[in-house]
Design an enzyme around this catalytic site. Structure first.
Site: not given
Length: 181
Positions: A141-143
């Site tokens: 996950l990465h924003q």
């Protein structure tokens, strides 16, 4: 344009023409999938590897307790950062409440810092989950936090399929990391 030899450019092969070129060779690494794990089930995850590097080598802007902020190696715009949990999780719903809270706080700080140092007029903030959702690296996950300016999407990315970046990534990391403090 005139036919004057002083304004002619090389076409990359050796024939002069009247076109200007902006070379973005770093994009070829992205197109080829370099630094992207061939098998997501392996321990080759770049978002797990980056925190083991020093901040300059890893392009890390800030380290939190449960998450960190890193420059995107293939940015959509100058200052494009990502907020990543240290823990290897693929989906937002897999984060703990503490990870979710820290990622939100780091995202807010990233917006403030980018606004201060780059005078961004707006931002795109979001997560692409899963390959079908557009995630380049779906296993971790990465924003994304992408600064935007009025008129920043000109013909280059739309027609030329090229992004122009006015600053080296290490210089951008240094600027943002210095302002973070």
């Amino acid at each position: 344009m005139t036919e004057d030899a002083s304004v002619l450019r090389q076409d990359g092969v050796g024939e002069p023409d009247a076109l200007d070129r902006l070379w973005t060779p770093y994009r070829m690494a992205y197109i080829r999938g370099e630094n992207k794990p061939a098998d997501p089930s392996t321990q080759e995850c770049p978002f797990c590897r980056v925190p083991t590097l020093d901040d300059d080598s890893g392009l890390i802007v800030h380290r939190g307790e449960l998450a960190y902020v890193v420059l995107n190696l293939y940015p959509y715009a100058p200052g494009h950062v990502m907020v990543c949990p240290y823990r290897h999780v693929a989906e937002y719903v897999e984060t703990t409440d503490e990870e979710t809270e820290e990622m939100a706080l780091l995202t807010k700080t990233a917006v403030r810092v980018l606004k201060d140092v780059s005078h961004a007029a707006g931002f795109n903030i979001g997560m692409n989950q899963g390959e079908a959702g557009g995630a380049g690296i779906a296993a971790h996950l990465h924003q994304h936090v992408v600064p935007r300016w009025v008129g920043d999407q000109n013909f280059m990315p739309i027609i030329g399929r090229t992004k122009t970046l006015p600053q080296l990534l290490r210089d951008t990391r240094e600027l943002l990391a210095g302002a973070w403090r």
